[in-house]
Design a protein around this motif. Structure first.
Motif, PDB file in Angstrom:
ATOM      1  N   ARG A  84       0.736 -13.342   1.579  1.00 45.72           N
ATOM      2  CA  ARG A  84       0.411 -14.514   0.780  1.00 45.72           C
ATOM      3  C   ARG A  84      -0.651 -15.340   1.505  1.00 45.72           C
ATOM      4  N   GLU A 120       9.132 -17.840  -1.912  1.00 46.47           N
ATOM      5  CA  GLU A 120       8.702 -16.610  -2.570  1.00 46.47           C
ATOM      6  C   GLU A 120       8.926 -15.390  -1.680  1.00 46.47           C
ATOM      7  N   ASP A 138       2.809 -26.119  -0.293  1.00 43.47           N
ATOM      8  CA  ASP A 138       2.598 -24.669  -0.383  1.00 43.47           C
ATOM      9  C   ASP A 138       3.468 -23.917   0.624  1.00 43.47           C
ATOM     10  N   VAL A 191      -6.689 -14.265   3.229  1.00 43.95           N
ATOM     11  CA  VAL A 191      -5.832 -13.261   2.606  1.00 43.95           C
ATOM     12  C   VAL A 191      -6.464 -11.877   2.617  1.00 43.95           C
ATOM     13  N   SER A 197       4.724  -7.792   2.699  1.00 41.42           N
ATOM     14  CA  SER A 197       4.284  -8.714   1.659  1.00 41.42           C
ATOM     15  C   SER A 197       3.307  -9.715   2.259  1.00 41.42           C
ATOM     16  N   ALA A 250       1.558 -14.415   6.319  1.00 46.32           N
ATOM     17  CA  ALA A 250       0.856 -15.517   5.673  1.00 46.32           C
ATOM     18  C   ALA A 250      -0.289 -16.000   6.550  1.00 46.32           C
ATOM     19  N   VAL A 257       5.681 -20.838  -0.615  1.00 48.43           N
ATOM     20  CA  VAL A 257       5.435 -19.488  -0.097  1.00 48.43           C
ATOM     21  C   VAL A 257       6.656 -18.955   0.641  1.00 48.43           C
TER      22      VAL A 257
END
Length: 252
Positions: free
Chosen positions: A62, A78, A71, A40, A60, A36, A75
């Motif tokens: 984000r 997720e 957020d 991005v 992955s 993260a 996040v």
């Protein structure tokens, strides 16, 4: 007793510097990554690099600004669902801005304090909301050697914010002592990254790859605290706690 292997690792501030370097180190160890950061597009480039080098892992990404606290929780949840449970969260996102107090740069100092401490608090809360019900996990707080003492000039607010992060970590360790949730506070010394790339004369500095290799090795041991790289920062860490302030101010 061997430590559990943390398969699914979340790293914030992963688009560059220490975050990206640690991502490379853990990818090489075969770990799945949740990355993260605000930028991005850089995360996507890093993801492509890591998957090309290590096709057996999952990566992955984000977009995340840790100052947007709602957020952070979204996040983290997720990522946790996507990877099937986060085993380790590395609270790394931070700022190195700062100016001497009273010189008209309050806005920059507040931004650093908010990102480095309140952002770390939000990340720690979000991580533990996932880990407490399971009774296991590893939270890693990236502090700084500058947190050991008050520092002058541009480092004053930065050092104070990182000292707050270290105190947060110690409180979490005390609170979670009877669980299988580990909390590590890492105190990096001078490691070359975007945060200090414009600073030329830095004592004992190591390159990003060397520093991140040392960071990953220390994190894998899940210590309560670690000064990284060990040399010369372990002996310097003990010295910094007792040296006169007149000496400390020359280290900044």
């Amino acid at each position: 007793m061997s430590r559990p292997q943390r398969r699914n690792i979340l790293i914030t501030g992963a688009s560059s510097g220490l975050g990206a370097g640690m991502a490379r180190e853990f990818a090489a160890r075969g770990r799945n990554l949740a990355l993260a950061a605000r930028r991005v597009e850089r995360l996507e480039e890093l993801r492509a690099e890591l998957l090309a080098a290590h096709p057996g892992i999952t990566v992955s990404v984000r977009a995340l600004d840790v100052n947007e606290h709602d957020d952070v929780f979204t996040v983290f949840r997720e990522f946790d669902e996507e990877l099937g449970g986060l085993d380790r969260v590395i609270v790394n996102a931070g700022l190195g801005k700062g100016q001497p107090l009273g010189t008209g740069y309050f806005r920059a100092n507040v931004q650093t304090a908010n990102t480095n401490f309140l952002g770390a608090l939000a990340q720690s809360e979000a991580a533990l909301e996932l880990m407490r019900p399971r009774g296991r996990g590893h939270v890693v707080l990236i502090s700084s050697m500058s947190a050991l003492r008050g520092m002058p000039r541009n480092l004053t607010t930065y050092a104070a914010s990182k000292a707050a992060v270290a105190s947060l970590g110690e409180g979490m360790r005390a609170d979670l002592a009877d669980t299988d949730i580990s909390v590590s506070t890492i105190f990096p010394g001078y490691i070359r990254s975007e945060i200090n790339e414009k600073v030329k004369k830095v004592p004992f500095i190591v390159d990003t790859e060397t520093g991140c290799r040392a960071l990953a090795a220390a994190i894998e041991k899940e210590p309560s605290k670690a000064y990284v790289p060990g040399w010369p920062w372990i002996p310097l860490g003990y010295a910094m706690k007792v040296l006169p302030l007149s000496v400390i101010r020359k280290m900044a």
